[in-house]
Design an enzyme around this catalytic site. Structure first.
Site, PDB file in Angstrom:
ATOM      1  N   ASN A  84       0.738  -1.206   0.194  1.00 33.69           N
ATOM      2  CA  ASN A  84      -0.098   0.092   0.150  1.00 33.69           C
ATOM      3  C   ASN A  84       0.767   1.137  -0.015  1.00 33.69           C
ATOM      4  O   ASN A  84       1.929   1.206   0.635  1.00 33.69           O
ATOM      5  CB  ASN A  84      -1.036  -0.124   1.275  1.00 33.69           C
ATOM      6  CG  ASN A  84      -2.061  -0.753   1.133  1.00 33.69           C
ATOM      7  OD1 ASN A  84      -2.583  -1.076   0.126  1.00 33.69           O
ATOM      8  ND2 ASN A  84      -2.399  -1.749   2.198  1.00 33.69           N
ATOM      9  N   HIS A  85       0.297   2.264  -0.547  1.00 33.54           N
ATOM     10  CA  HIS A  85       0.791   3.606  -0.486  1.00 33.54           C
ATOM     11  C   HIS A  85       0.223   4.480   0.244  1.00 33.54           C
ATOM     12  O   HIS A  85      -1.226   4.377   0.366  1.00 33.54           O
ATOM     13  CB  HIS A  85       1.013   4.094  -2.080  1.00 33.54           C
ATOM     14  CG  HIS A  85       2.099   3.323  -2.806  1.00 33.54           C
ATOM     15  ND1 HIS A  85       2.817   3.888  -3.861  1.00 33.54           N
ATOM     16  CD2 HIS A  85       2.504   1.966  -2.953  1.00 33.54           C
ATOM     17  CE1 HIS A  85       3.531   3.047  -4.494  1.00 33.54           C
ATOM     18  NE2 HIS A  85       3.337   1.833  -3.864  1.00 33.54           N
TER      19      HIS A  85
END
Length: 216
Positions: A83-84
């Protein structure tokens, strides 16, 4: 008398090196796998950990897989480290590029965090399936090949597609509840051996004759 393969062996059948008992080859403490669960890949079944991606200690998420699961070639478990940031102006991961940009290291609170990924017992996952972070797949479920599992799959249901959808129940509610209480995967090797015919029978009434579960 043999009561089945050795659950502590890397290859349950020494003549078939494409099938590996995962529990005996993993090295990461944040991957937990039950007895008899296997990965099938002629290209290197013993390298299962390579199929668990973006799995970083600082996040603390676990991949938990139960007993007697069948995982086919090409599976990928995408963990929370993929995830970012989503609440900032940019999603770009400056920190991993280094050269001064590491000052932009995100905290766990900055990232979408879905928790542990959990696969139950007696689950069959087909070829080239991708399982996204935080998904839970229930006991006895089946996931069709080439699926992307973005949502939970209930116990003893068949799911497939991209994104995955529930296709049908494997059995009626009464039998599903019986099997969840029976927990045959927790039986000792001798009891499993003695009841293989009932476990593998197409006559679903046979399993109700086994001592265990709510009718015991």
């Amino acid at each position: 008398m043999q009561l089945g393969p050795n659950p502590n062996a890397v290859y349950p059948n020494e003549n078939i090196k494409s099938v590996c008992y995962i529990k005996n080859v993993i090295t990461r403490p944040n991957i937990i796998v039950g007895d008899y669960t296997y990965y099938d890949d002629i290209g290197g079944a013993e390298r299962f950990e390579e199929h668990v991606t973006h799995h970083y200690d600082f996040l603390g998420d676990k991949l938990i897989i139960g007993k007697f699961c069948a995982l086919a070639k090409g599976i990928e478990f995408v963990m929370n480290g993929a995830n970012h940031r989503m609440r900032s102006v940019t999603t770009y991961p400056f920190n991993i590029m280094g050269h001064g940009w590491e000052k932009a290291m995100p905290t766990r609170e900055d990232l979408p965090f879905k928790g542990d990924t959990v696969v139950g017992n007696d689950v069959w996952i087909g070829q080239n399936v991708t399982v996204m972070p935080g998904v839970q797949i229930g006991d006895g479920a089946i996931v069709a090949a080439n699926s992307v599992v973005t949502r939970n799959v209930p116990a003893y249901h068949v799911a497939g597609g991209n994104p995955v959808r529930i296709i049908k129940k494997r059995f009626d509610d009464d039998l599903i509840q019986y099997l969840l209480e029976l927990k045959w995967w927790d039986w000792p090797a001798r009891k499993i051996f003695d009841n293989l015919e009932a476990l593998c029978s197409g006559d679903l009434t046979e399993i109700r004759r086994v001592q265990g579960g709510r009718d015991a």
